[in-house]
Design a protein around this motif. Structure first.
Motif, PDB file in Angstrom:
ATOM      1  N   LEU A 137      35.772  33.758  37.472  1.00  0.00           N
ATOM      2  CA  LEU A 137      35.936  34.808  36.600  1.00  0.00           C
ATOM      3  C   LEU A 137      35.449  36.173  37.447  1.00  0.00           C
ATOM      4  O   LEU A 137      35.355  37.339  37.042  1.00  0.00           O
ATOM      5  N   ASP A 138      34.804  36.025  38.716  1.00  0.00           N
ATOM      6  CA  ASP A 138      34.234  37.068  39.563  1.00  0.00           C
ATOM      7  C   ASP A 138      33.360  37.874  38.811  1.00  0.00           C
ATOM      8  O   ASP A 138      33.043  39.025  38.865  1.00  0.00           O
ATOM      9  N   LEU A 139      32.447  37.118  38.329  1.00  0.00           N
ATOM     10  CA  LEU A 139      31.454  37.767  37.159  1.00  0.00           C
ATOM     11  C   LEU A 139      30.260  38.181  38.052  1.00  0.00           C
ATOM     12  O   LEU A 139      29.387  38.929  37.585  1.00  0.00           O
ATOM     13  N   GLN A 140      30.076  37.772  39.192  1.00  0.00           N
ATOM     14  CA  GLN A 140      28.843  38.157  40.098  1.00  0.00           C
ATOM     15  C   GLN A 140      29.047  39.598  40.738  1.00  0.00           C
ATOM     16  O   GLN A 140      28.244  40.214  41.743  1.00  0.00           O
ATOM     17  N   SER A 141      30.266  40.153  40.887  1.00  0.00           N
ATOM     18  CA  SER A 141      30.602  41.482  41.354  1.00  0.00           C
ATOM     19  C   SER A 141      30.461  42.461  40.230  1.00  0.00           C
ATOM     20  O   SER A 141      30.112  42.069  39.130  1.00  0.00           O
ATOM     21  N   GLY A 142      30.431  43.744  40.744  1.00  0.00           N
ATOM     22  CA  GLY A 142      30.000  44.627  39.694  1.00  0.00           C
ATOM     23  C   GLY A 142      31.090  44.679  38.424  1.00  0.00           C
ATOM     24  O   GLY A 142      30.722  44.663  37.474  1.00  0.00           O
ATOM     25  N   LYS A 143      32.441  44.512  38.800  1.00  0.00           N
ATOM     26  CA  LYS A 143      33.423  44.623  38.129  1.00  0.00           C
ATOM     27  C   LYS A 143      34.506  43.495  38.331  1.00  0.00           C
ATOM     28  O   LYS A 143      34.876  43.698  39.459  1.00  0.00           O
ATOM     29  N   PRO A 144      34.664  42.493  37.572  1.00  0.00           N
ATOM     30  CA  PRO A 144      35.598  41.513  37.953  1.00  0.00           C
ATOM     31  C   PRO A 144      36.931  41.898  38.235  1.00  0.00           C
ATOM     32  O   PRO A 144      37.380  42.917  37.668  1.00  0.00           O
ATOM     33  N   SER A 145      37.486  41.910  39.537  1.00  0.00           N
ATOM     34  CA  SER A 145      38.745  42.418  40.230  1.00  0.00           C
ATOM     35  C   SER A 145      39.927  41.357  40.119  1.00  0.00           C
ATOM     36  O   SER A 145      40.944  41.514  40.506  1.00  0.00           O
ATOM     37  N   SER A 146      39.459  39.992  40.223  1.00  0.00           N
ATOM     38  CA  SER A 146      40.393  39.110  40.110  1.00  0.00           C
ATOM     39  C   SER A 146      41.374  39.061  38.974  1.00  0.00           C
ATOM     40  O   SER A 146      40.924  39.499  38.021  1.00  0.00           O
ATOM     41  N   ARG A 147      42.809  38.422  39.178  1.00  0.00           N
ATOM     42  CA  ARG A 147      43.373  38.440  37.742  1.00  0.00           C
ATOM     43  C   ARG A 147      42.926  37.759  36.476  1.00  0.00           C
ATOM     44  O   ARG A 147      42.934  38.366  35.323  1.00  0.00           O
ATOM     45  N   ALA A 148      42.252  36.582  36.726  1.00  0.00           N
ATOM     46  CA  ALA A 148      41.491  35.833  35.814  1.00  0.00           C
ATOM     47  C   ALA A 148      40.440  36.695  35.400  1.00  0.00           C
ATOM     48  O   ALA A 148      40.260  36.731  34.157  1.00  0.00           O
ATOM     49  N   GLY A 149      39.752  37.383  36.040  1.00  0.00           N
ATOM     50  CA  GLY A 149      38.543  38.278  35.785  1.00  0.00           C
ATOM     51  C   GLY A 149      38.842  39.535  34.895  1.00  0.00           C
ATOM     52  O   GLY A 149      38.258  39.721  33.881  1.00  0.00           O
TER      53      GLY A 149
ATOM     54  N   PHE B 185      35.437  13.770  41.089  1.00  0.00           N
ATOM     55  CA  PHE B 185      35.136  14.936  39.982  1.00  0.00           C
ATOM     56  C   PHE B 185      35.478  16.214  40.743  1.00  0.00           C
ATOM     57  O   PHE B 185      36.008  17.138  39.784  1.00  0.00           O
ATOM     58  N   ASN B 186      35.213  16.554  42.020  1.00  0.00           N
ATOM     59  CA  ASN B 186      35.357  17.783  42.505  1.00  0.00           C
ATOM     60  C   ASN B 186      37.086  18.242  42.475  1.00  0.00           C
ATOM     61  O   ASN B 186      37.326  19.187  42.335  1.00  0.00           O
ATOM     62  N   GLU B 187      37.750  17.216  42.870  1.00  0.00           N
ATOM     63  CA  GLU B 187      39.226  17.138  42.528  1.00  0.00           C
ATOM     64  C   GLU B 187      39.769  17.793  41.151  1.00  0.00           C
ATOM     65  O   GLU B 187      40.536  18.580  41.068  1.00  0.00           O
ATOM     66  N   ILE B 188      39.011  17.112  40.228  1.00  0.00           N
ATOM     67  CA  ILE B 188      39.516  17.359  38.901  1.00  0.00           C
ATOM     68  C   ILE B 188      38.978  18.691  38.474  1.00  0.00           C
ATOM     69  O   ILE B 188      39.782  19.408  37.801  1.00  0.00           O
ATOM     70  N   LEU B 189      37.649  18.968  38.969  1.00  0.00           N
ATOM     71  CA  LEU B 189      37.268  20.462  38.624  1.00  0.00           C
ATOM     72  C   LEU B 189      38.375  21.406  39.401  1.00  0.00           C
ATOM     73  O   LEU B 189      38.550  22.463  38.657  1.00  0.00           O
ATOM     74  N   LYS B 190      38.817  21.211  40.354  1.00  0.00           N
ATOM     75  CA  LYS B 190      39.680  22.312  41.100  1.00  0.00           C
ATOM     76  C   LYS B 190      40.861  22.051  40.518  1.00  0.00           C
ATOM     77  O   LYS B 190      41.454  23.358  40.154  1.00  0.00           O
ATOM     78  N   SER B 191      41.454  21.135  39.855  1.00  0.00           N
ATOM     79  CA  SER B 191      42.633  21.082  39.358  1.00  0.00           C
ATOM     80  C   SER B 191      42.704  21.820  37.831  1.00  0.00           C
ATOM     81  O   SER B 191      43.612  22.442  37.305  1.00  0.00           O
ATOM     82  N   THR B 192      41.382  21.612  37.313  1.00  0.00           N
ATOM     83  CA  THR B 192      41.209  22.177  35.912  1.00  0.00           C
ATOM     84  C   THR B 192      41.143  23.683  36.134  1.00  0.00           C
ATOM     85  O   THR B 192      41.446  24.578  35.290  1.00  0.00           O
ATOM     86  N   ARG B 193      40.212  24.214  37.334  1.00  0.00           N
ATOM     87  CA  ARG B 193      40.272  25.665  37.485  1.00  0.00           C
ATOM     88  C   ARG B 193      41.822  26.176  37.596  1.00  0.00           C
ATOM     89  O   ARG B 193      42.059  27.400  37.115  1.00  0.00           O
ATOM     90  N   THR B 194      42.635  25.571  38.396  1.00  0.00           N
ATOM     91  CA  THR B 194      44.106  26.060  38.416  1.00  0.00           C
ATOM     92  C   THR B 194      44.821  26.127  37.267  1.00  0.00           C
ATOM     93  O   THR B 194      45.401  27.005  37.071  1.00  0.00           O
ATOM     94  N   ARG B 195      44.668  25.098  36.261  1.00  0.00           N
ATOM     95  CA  ARG B 195      45.325  25.089  34.989  1.00  0.00           C
ATOM     96  C   ARG B 195      44.790  26.105  34.147  1.00  0.00           C
ATOM     97  O   ARG B 195      45.339  26.895  33.482  1.00  0.00           O
ATOM     98  N   LEU B 196      43.511  26.310  34.113  1.00  0.00           N
ATOM     99  CA  LEU B 196      42.925  27.532  33.544  1.00  0.00           C
ATOM    100  C   LEU B 196      43.395  28.853  33.759  1.00  0.00           C
ATOM    101  O   LEU B 196      43.709  29.653  33.016  1.00  0.00           O
ATOM    102  N   GLU B 197      43.391  28.934  35.223  1.00  0.00           N
ATOM    103  CA  GLU B 197      43.825  30.430  35.763  1.00  0.00           C
ATOM    104  C   GLU B 197      45.253  30.517  35.111  1.00  0.00           C
ATOM    105  O   GLU B 197      45.817  31.683  34.841  1.00  0.00           O
ATOM    106  N   HIS B 198      46.046  29.427  35.222  1.00  0.00           N
ATOM    107  CA  HIS B 198      47.553  29.729  34.685  1.00  0.00           C
ATOM    108  C   HIS B 198      47.575  30.119  33.313  1.00  0.00           C
ATOM    109  O   HIS B 198      48.433  31.120  32.978  1.00  0.00           O
ATOM    110  N   GLU B 199      46.881  29.218  32.449  1.00  0.00           N
ATOM    111  CA  GLU B 199      46.852  29.649  30.873  1.00  0.00           C
ATOM    112  C   GLU B 199      46.276  30.970  30.850  1.00  0.00           C
ATOM    113  O   GLU B 199      46.968  31.637  29.847  1.00  0.00           O
TER     114      GLU B 199
END
Length: 321
Positions: free
Chosen positions: A236-248, A287-301
């Motif tokens: 979510l790019d929360l550590q930057s001043g204002k999130p600029s990613s699409r998910a953010g 686990f790391n692979e599952i976490l990456k696929s979870t991120r991809t799925r969440l960004e899509h949703e």
């Protein structure tokens, strides 16, 4: 070569150097002859043009050449000027329209900083302040929060000391949970407490691995929770001043509707990760692979046009209170 340049070469002794390369000159009187020889292209004998005539003709051709070059440069400058106008218009449009993001192909498009209303500003600032608090095992309120998590997880079990082998039952890596907070900070503990309070049924089912056919080597529940908190902050790019990613940017919209949007999204993500785990029949080393696929799925949703709130996320339906 222009006559002036030829004269300079002669003045600097180039003719003498040419004799060393078997290009012997018979004398300076040879310069009175036409530079193109004694016959023209039609085979007729030349009429004995002098060097001065040839120089004047060369000057005329050179003027024509420079005039053509100047005209070409003017055309190029006009083309660049028109291109700048077009590009300037595109840049202006880009400032007011969101740019596409292709998370499916792994591209990480960054958008311009969004304009936030006062409510979003205040809630984002509050969330970022939470992110800046590390877990400190010496602070009484942090110790109490850890004890609260145990009571929520195991309401019928005796509370262990802050350093006990019993903490491993919850999925901490050692007898001292404080050593596992390095990447997540205090907010990751708050996320687990929020999950246990708001969605106790889902929390308990994930804690005790009650759903589906499980691997013999399962992911550790508590440490997985810390990793999910950390992943969300990055996504979510929360550590930057204002999130600029699409998910953010989409998250900022959700934050305007729900002050606890980050904590709620954490619960959705944890449930989604467990569902991915079961579908792929994963074990601890994956686990790391599952976490990456979870991120991809969440960004899509989050990118779905039908999503206007957290409850619109397809994975939200997996949660049970």
């Amino acid at each position: 070569m222009r006559p002036g340049a030829l004269r300079r070469r002669l003045d600097h002794g180039d003719v003498g150097r040419m004799s060393n390369g078997n290009y012997m000159m018979t004398g300076l009187h040879g310069l009175d002859e036409p530079l193109l020889g004694n016959r023209d292209y039609g085979g007729r004998h030349s009429e004995g043009k002098t060097l001065e005539c040839i120089w004047v003709e060369g000057q005329r051709k050179e003027h024509l050449h420079w005039a053509a070059l100047l005209f070409t440069n003017l055309i190029v400058q006009w083309a660049q000027w028109i291109a700048n106008i077009v590009l300037g218009s595109v840049s202006f449009i880009a400032r007011i329209l969101p740019l596409p993001s292709n998370t499916q192909s792994g591209s990480n498009w960054k958008l311009l900083e969004p304009a936030l209303n006062p409510l979003q500003e205040a809630r984002l600032r509050s969330l970022q302040q939470r992110l800046g608090i590390p877990y400190d095992g010496s602070r009484l309120e942090h110790q109490e929060a850890l004890k609260q998590l145990w009571k929520l997880a195991y309401p019928h079990r005796e509370l262990p000391s802050l350093k006990s082998e019993l903490w491993k039952d919850m999925g901490w890596q050692g007898p001292d949970p404080s050593t596992d907070f390095r990447g997540g900070g205090f907010i990751s503990l708050e996320n687990l407490i929020f999950f246990a309070k708001k969605y106790p049924q889902s929390f308990q089912r994930l804690l005790h691995k009650q759903d589906g056919n499980r691997s013999e080597w399962e992911y550790p529940f508590a440490v997985a929770g810390i990793n999910i908190s950390f992943m969300l902050v990055q996504m979510l790019d929360l550590q930057s001043g204002k999130p600029s990613s699409r998910a953010g940017r989409r998250f900022l919209e959700l934050l305007a509707e729900d002050e606890m949007a980050f904590d709620d999204l954490y619960c959705v993500t944890f449930q989604m990760m467990d569902a991915q785990w079961l579908v792929k029949r994963a074990s601890y080393m994956e686990f790391n692979e599952i976490l990456k696929s979870t991120r991809t799925r969440l960004e899509h949703e989050l990118s779905l046009e039908s999503v206007s709130g957290l409850k619109d996320l397809p994975a939200y339906s997996l949660l049970k209170r």
